[in-house]
Design a protein around this motif. Structure first.
Motif, PDB file in Angstrom:
ATOM      1  N   VAL A   1       1.015  -1.202  -0.016  1.00 34.73           N
ATOM      2  CA  VAL A   1      -0.138  -0.049  -0.244  1.00 34.73           C
ATOM      3  C   VAL A   1       0.919   1.348  -0.122  1.00 34.73           C
ATOM      4  O   VAL A   1       0.594   2.076  -0.858  1.00 34.73           O
ATOM      5  CB  VAL A   1      -0.947  -0.006   1.077  1.00 34.73           C
ATOM      6  CG1 VAL A   1      -1.736   1.203   1.286  1.00 34.73           C
ATOM      7  CG2 VAL A   1      -1.974  -1.079   0.990  1.00 34.73           C
ATOM      8  N   ASN A   2       1.970   1.111   0.721  1.00 26.43           N
ATOM      9  CA  ASN A   2       2.925   2.338   0.810  1.00 26.43           C
ATOM     10  C   ASN A   2       3.402   2.797  -0.438  1.00 26.43           C
ATOM     11  O   ASN A   2       3.625   3.746  -0.948  1.00 26.43           O
ATOM     12  CB  ASN A   2       3.761   2.039   2.079  1.00 26.43           C
ATOM     13  CG  ASN A   2       3.052   2.329   3.385  1.00 26.43           C
ATOM     14  OD1 ASN A   2       2.138   2.815   3.294  1.00 26.43           O
ATOM     15  ND2 ASN A   2       4.068   1.390   4.502  1.00 26.43           N
ATOM     16  N   ALA A   3       3.914   1.650  -1.220  1.00 29.09           N
ATOM     17  CA  ALA A   3       4.905   1.826  -2.236  1.00 29.09           C
ATOM     18  C   ALA A   3       3.809   1.849  -3.503  1.00 29.09           C
ATOM     19  O   ALA A   3       4.481   2.346  -4.623  1.00 29.09           O
ATOM     20  CB  ALA A   3       5.767   0.611  -2.441  1.00 29.09           C
ATOM     21  N   GLY A   4       2.607   1.310  -3.371  1.00 29.12           N
ATOM     22  CA  GLY A   4       1.687   1.414  -4.586  1.00 29.12           C
ATOM     23  C   GLY A   4       1.001   2.805  -4.466  1.00 29.12           C
ATOM     24  O   GLY A   4       0.416   3.279  -5.680  1.00 29.12           O
TER      25      GLY A   4
ATOM     26  N   ALA B   1       0.269   9.177  -5.104  1.00 34.96           N
ATOM     27  CA  ALA B   1      -0.767   8.757  -6.228  1.00 34.96           C
ATOM     28  C   ALA B   1      -0.229   7.614  -7.126  1.00 34.96           C
ATOM     29  O   ALA B   1      -0.632   7.662  -8.455  1.00 34.96           O
ATOM     30  CB  ALA B   1      -1.371   9.751  -6.857  1.00 34.96           C
ATOM     31  N   GLY B   2       0.722   7.117  -6.608  1.00 36.40           N
ATOM     32  CA  GLY B   2       1.418   6.015  -7.762  1.00 36.40           C
ATOM     33  C   GLY B   2       2.330   6.889  -8.629  1.00 36.40           C
ATOM     34  O   GLY B   2       3.075   5.888  -9.810  1.00 36.40           O
ATOM     35  N   GLU B   3       2.473   7.843  -8.719  1.00 41.11           N
ATOM     36  CA  GLU B   3       3.306   8.874  -9.582  1.00 41.11           C
ATOM     37  C   GLU B   3       4.819   8.914  -9.261  1.00 41.11           C
ATOM     38  O   GLU B   3       5.305   9.593  -9.058  1.00 41.11           O
ATOM     39  CB  GLU B   3       2.793  10.134  -9.856  1.00 41.11           C
ATOM     40  CG  GLU B   3       1.354  10.039 -10.293  1.00 41.11           C
ATOM     41  CD  GLU B   3       0.784  11.688 -10.509  1.00 41.11           C
ATOM     42  OE1 GLU B   3      -0.031  11.911 -11.483  1.00 41.11           O
ATOM     43  OE2 GLU B   3       0.979  12.261  -9.599  1.00 41.11           O
ATOM     44  N   ARG B   4       5.264   7.497  -9.344  1.00 43.36           N
ATOM     45  CA  ARG B   4       6.815   7.339  -8.583  1.00 43.36           C
ATOM     46  C   ARG B   4       7.387   6.283  -9.304  1.00 43.36           C
ATOM     47  O   ARG B   4       6.769   5.357 -10.108  1.00 43.36           O
ATOM     48  CB  ARG B   4       6.819   6.982  -7.153  1.00 43.36           C
ATOM     49  CG  ARG B   4       6.473   7.999  -5.979  1.00 43.36           C
ATOM     50  CD  ARG B   4       6.521   7.248  -4.843  1.00 43.36           C
ATOM     51  NE  ARG B   4       6.299   7.956  -3.730  1.00 43.36           N
ATOM     52  CZ  ARG B   4       6.069   7.434  -2.512  1.00 43.36           C
ATOM     53  NH1 ARG B   4       6.036   6.186  -2.173  1.00 43.36           N
ATOM     54  NH2 ARG B   4       5.883   8.221  -1.556  1.00 43.36           N
ATOM     55  N   CYS B   5       8.610   6.707 -10.055  1.00 40.45           N
ATOM     56  CA  CYS B   5       9.519   5.716 -10.922  1.00 40.45           C
ATOM     57  C   CYS B   5       9.924   4.451 -10.031  1.00 40.45           C
ATOM     58  O   CYS B   5       9.832   3.315 -10.568  1.00 40.45           O
ATOM     59  CB  CYS B   5      10.393   6.307 -11.472  1.00 40.45           C
ATOM     60  SG  CYS B   5      11.807   6.797 -10.379  1.00 40.45           S
ATOM     61  N   MET B   6       9.512   4.621  -8.633  1.00 43.35           N
ATOM     62  CA  MET B   6      10.150   3.308  -7.906  1.00 43.35           C
ATOM     63  C   MET B   6       8.751   2.742  -7.241  1.00 43.35           C
ATOM     64  O   MET B   6       8.843   2.051  -6.174  1.00 43.35           O
ATOM     65  CB  MET B   6      10.917   3.911  -6.653  1.00 43.35           C
ATOM     66  CG  MET B   6      12.389   4.399  -7.334  1.00 43.35           C
ATOM     67  SD  MET B   6      13.247   2.867  -7.974  1.00 43.35           S
ATOM     68  CE  MET B   6      13.565   1.766  -6.415  1.00 43.35           C
TER      69      MET B   6
END
Length: 496
Positions: free
Chosen positions: A270-273, A277-282
């Motif tokens: 949940v934290n990483a997803g 708002a999921g706008e991360r390359c990681m």
């Protein structure tokens, strides 16, 4: 309405501007500013100004440069809340996430403060009779940094401090979607004592980028963005004789083994997803559950999503809006494609009731189960709050799935088995690996970057690789036939 223009020669640009673009507040869905978009003639003027500044800056001593770096570090720490507020107002991520972005950028500034150690060369005495050899690393000149919308402070801070510390002048082209954070930092650099022209901020679009990629005075280009654009940047800039590091897209997997702590794994997913708002390359976008943990893991993730609050990032919410209406609509379209493709939609973010203005660019956390590798929601980089769970029978099947991806940016494994973790670390074909760590972004003194279509060029960001990217080596062979020295000076020697 605010007007945002370029930063050239240590001041806002006052010349003519033919083109502008809108800057939105994503949480309310309204245009709050207009930003100038640089045409090739403005780019040429800015680069020529940077060339003059680079010639002076490279002659400055390492002690002078580090004093500027230390001063900038203190100013950025003192103004972190101001930078974070600018990020939230234009990108939409919640304030705590924006402040975390600035904090991670500060780590690179602190690394760059140690540039005298990083630039130390080697020395060999007496390689032949009366002959010594030593090596040095010298700056390139003018370098360009082209950064994306999702990290308007951290990504520039990956590159700019290292490049400046190494003696280069930098032309920064931030995203035109959220340009203000770069302007705040440009003023902080000036307050820190950086000479005018060593840092230029040019706002713009593809016209601006292409002018930088082809300008003969730009020696190197650092880029972060989607894979198609990264490929274009790499191919165009290298064709014009430039050194390039172009970090592209990602499809990051999290492999969950049967012995993993499922509560820890669900928290991590949940934290990483859904962070930013999921706008991360990681961001983790694909959770690979090894039988028989799939049902229990999906239920735990869904329970946690139900407790998240989506809304205006200035209201203490957990997740903010997407950056633009167009991007939100694209992600919503991919959610629909996932449903049409046969995936199980466990949590539908299209139904979210946000704590924010009705005009905001909203999409809540979305969870799919029983996703397969032929579905578009798996194949495409969604770059939004959409988490897909895939089921596999064994570790080997999960590893093969991860390695078959055309991307190789980041990955994670969740397990309590040290042998399995060590095997995964060795076998997985990905540049950054987390073991029970869902977002394995390296510390600043290591280097950031992926494999395969997640990186074009062979040099990663910051750390030792970043220093080498922004410098070039020179080896000097010396013979003194009659060495001598003279003069008396009882003063204490200084390094100035």
């Amino acid at each position: 309405m605010e007007h945002i223009t370029h930063w050239i020669s240590g001041q806002p640009w006052t010349g003519p501007t033919d083109r502008t673009g809108p800057v939105h507040d994503p949480a309310v869905g309204r245009v709050t500013a207009r930003v100038d978009l640089a045409d090739p003639d403005v780019v040429d003027h800015a680069v020529r100004t940077a060339v003059e500044a680079a010639a002076e800056w490279r002659r400055s001593s390492l002690s002078q440069r580090t004093r500027v770096l230390f001063a900038f570090r203190e100013l950025l720490a003192a103004h972190a809340q101001e930078v974070a507020a600018a990020i939230t107002a234009e990108h939409g991520k919640v304030l705590s996430d924006a402040l975390g972005e600035v904090t991670r950028g500060l780590e690179v500034v602190e690394f760059a403060c140690g540039i005298p150690h990083q630039l130390k060369g080697g020395y060999s005495e007496g390689v032949s009779t009366g002959v010594d050899v030593h090596s040095v690393r010298q700056p390139l000149g003018v370098v360009a940094v082209i950064s994306p919308f999702n990290f308007p402070a951290m990504v520039p801070l990956w590159f700019v401090p290292v490049a400046i510390a190494a003696g280069n002048a930098v032309v920064l082209k931030p995203s035109e979607k959220d340009p203000s954070a770069s302007m705040v930092m440009a003023r902080l650099w000036q307050q820190a004592g950086l000479p005018d022209g060593v840092l230029t901020v040019l706002h713009g679009d593809r016209v601006t980028v292409d002018a930088l990629l082809t300008h003969p005075a730009v020696r190197a280009v650092s880029f972060v963005g989607s894979t198609p654009v990264a490929r274009h940047v790499y191919e165009t800039a290298t064709a014009h004789g430039k050194r390039v590091q172009a970090l592209g897209g990602a499809k990051n997997h999290m492999l969950v083994l049967p012995d993993a702590d499922l509560d820890l794994a669900a928290d991590a997913a949940v934290n990483a997803g859904f962070g930013s708002a999921g706008e991360r390359c990681m961001a983790i976008s694909a959770v690979v559950a090894v039988d028989p943990v799939g049902d229990a893991l999906v239920q735990r993730i869904a329970d946690r999503i139900g407790r998240l609050r989506t809304g205006d990032g200035r209201r203490g919410c957990d997740m903010g809006p997407l950056v633009t209406a167009e991007h939100r609509d694209r992600v919503v379209g991919l959610v629909g494609a996932g449903v049409d493709g046969g995936a199980d939609l466990v949590v539908d973010g299209r139904l979210v009731e946000p704590d924010g203005d009705a005009g905001g660019f909203w999409l809540g956390p979305t969870l799919f189960d029983r996703v397969t590798t032929d579905m578009s929601i798996y194949r495409e980089e969604i770059f939004g709050p959409v988490l897909s769970v895939l089921r596999v029978a064994t570790y080997d099947e999960g590893l093969a799935l991860v390695n078959a991806s055309p991307y190789g940016n980041g990955t994670a494994i969740f397990t309590n088995d040290g042998g399995a973790a060590r095997r995964f670390e060795y076998e997985v074909e990905v540049g950054m690996v987390g073991i029970n760590v869902p977002v394995p972004v390296p510390m600043a003194y290591y280097s950031f970057g992926g494999w395969k279509q997640s990186l074009f060029g062979d040099t990663h960001a910051h750390g030792a690789e970043g220093v080498h990217f922004f410098t070039r080596g020179k080896v000097v062979t010396t013979r003194w036939l009659d060495p001598s020295h003279g003069g008396v000076d009882l003063g204490f020697p200084t390094h100035t």
